[in-house]
Scaffold this active site. Structure first.
Site, PDB file in Angstrom:
ATOM      1  NE  ARG A  76       7.793  -1.987   9.311  1.00 58.89           N
ATOM      2  CZ  ARG A  76       6.152  -1.575   8.449  1.00 58.89           C
ATOM      3  NH1 ARG A  76       6.354  -0.376   7.852  1.00 58.89           N
ATOM      4  NH2 ARG A  76       5.065  -1.745   8.619  1.00 58.89           N
ATOM      5  CG  HIS A 120       4.272   6.667   6.339  1.00 60.61           C
ATOM      6  ND1 HIS A 120       5.892   6.854   4.707  1.00 60.61           N
ATOM      7  CD2 HIS A 120       4.495   5.446   6.065  1.00 60.61           C
ATOM      8  CE1 HIS A 120       6.713   5.286   5.506  1.00 60.61           C
ATOM      9  NE2 HIS A 120       5.927   4.650   5.980  1.00 60.61           N
TER      10      HIS A 120
END
Length: 297
Positions: A288, A113
């Site tokens: 992240r 993705h």
């Protein structure tokens, strides 16, 4: 639309060591401290040039603070929250992606993705840190989708020129949620429509821009593509599935073995990635910072 001339992104004179990991994508950088990069304009400019050239950069033994992690990502632009996980309350924009014994073994989200293409403006990129790695497994794969586009047959490139596609959070993160919650998620993040082939805003490269969030083409059903209405569904879905499968070609990929305090920085505008979840019941903890991007064209 005005075309973008490709820019010279050679990093041969960078003030740190750059070691390409494959012929198509990825390089490991050494002899630098990412905390210092966050504070130094010259170092950051060289790192950004390297990112444009190699599309994903890797670093080991970066014992920096969460504040420095956020500061480095913010050099690229403002940060965004994850639509499902939120962010660290003490460090807005820093998302904890922790897989442990409470996460369950199903790993349903696993797929190639491009982050958050269900947004009108998907992320420009991400800075990802490994906090805890499993003893074996837990690698991540990145794919060069500009190379995937370049290697398509000319006939296919001609067919997809001008096509646009719908991207949905409802059909991905929302799919296993109760109906009411799924519909609320879709209301919060309505489907986005993007070109099937986007142009990288800095390098001018053409990029194949369909992935696991893509549900269908929105302008395929035309007299040029469809003889009868019955042709629409199989013709469009077969073409879309063929394009999505390009991310699985090994020649376009790099695979990274994580270690504690290793980092990856990737350009989300021209890559896809896949977090390999082959390590249950071991633990993998990542943090992240996603950088707000612009609307694809």
């Amino acid at each position: 639309m005005t075309s973008i001339a490709p820019v010279d992104i050679s990093t041969s004179s960078a003030p740190f060591d750059i070691r390409p990991l494959t012929c198509a994508i990825g390089a490991e950088l050494s002899d630098l401290d990412l905390g210092e990069v966050a504070r130094d304009d010259t170092l950051f400019a060289a790192l950004r040039d390297a990112l444009l050239e190699h599309k994903v950069l890797f670093f080991r033994d970066q014992n920096i603070s969460r504040a420095e992690h956020v500061a480095l990502a913010q050099r690229f632009g403002p940060l965004e929250d994850h639509p499902v996980l939120g962010s660290d309350p003490e460090h807005p924009g820093l998302v904890r992606i922790y897989k442990d014994l409470d996460s369950g073994p199903e790993h349903y989200e696993n797929s190639f993705h491009c982050d958050a293409t269900f947004r009108e403006a998907p992320p420009m990129g991400c800075v990802l840190r490994c906090v805890q790695t499993p003893a074996v497994g837990g690698d991540t794969i990145w794919v060069n989708m500009a190379e995937a586009y370049r290697r398509l047959p000319e006939e296919v490139r001609s067919r997809i020129e001008g096509l646009r596609a719908r991207h949905s959070i409802e059909a991905s993160f929302g799919a296993m949620r109760p109906t009411e919650e799924r519909l609320r998620l879709h209301e919060q993040f309505p489907d986005a429509e993007h070109p099937v082939v986007r142009t990288h805003p800095e390098t001018g490269e053409k990029v194949l821009f369909v992935n696991a969030f893509t549900t269908h083409f929105v302008n395929y059903h035309t007299p040029q593509n469809v003889r009868f209405g019955i042709d629409y569904a199989p013709g469009a879905s077969e073409l879309l599935n063929y394009l999505i499968r390009q991310a699985s070609v090994p020649e376009y990929q790099v695979r990274w073995r994580w270690t504690e305090n290793s980092f990856a920085i990737w350009d989300n505008r021209c890559t896809q990635h896949y977090a390999v979840q082959d390590y249950f019941p071991d633990v993998r903890k990542m943090e992240r910072a996603g950088i707000i991007g612009d609307k694809p064209f």
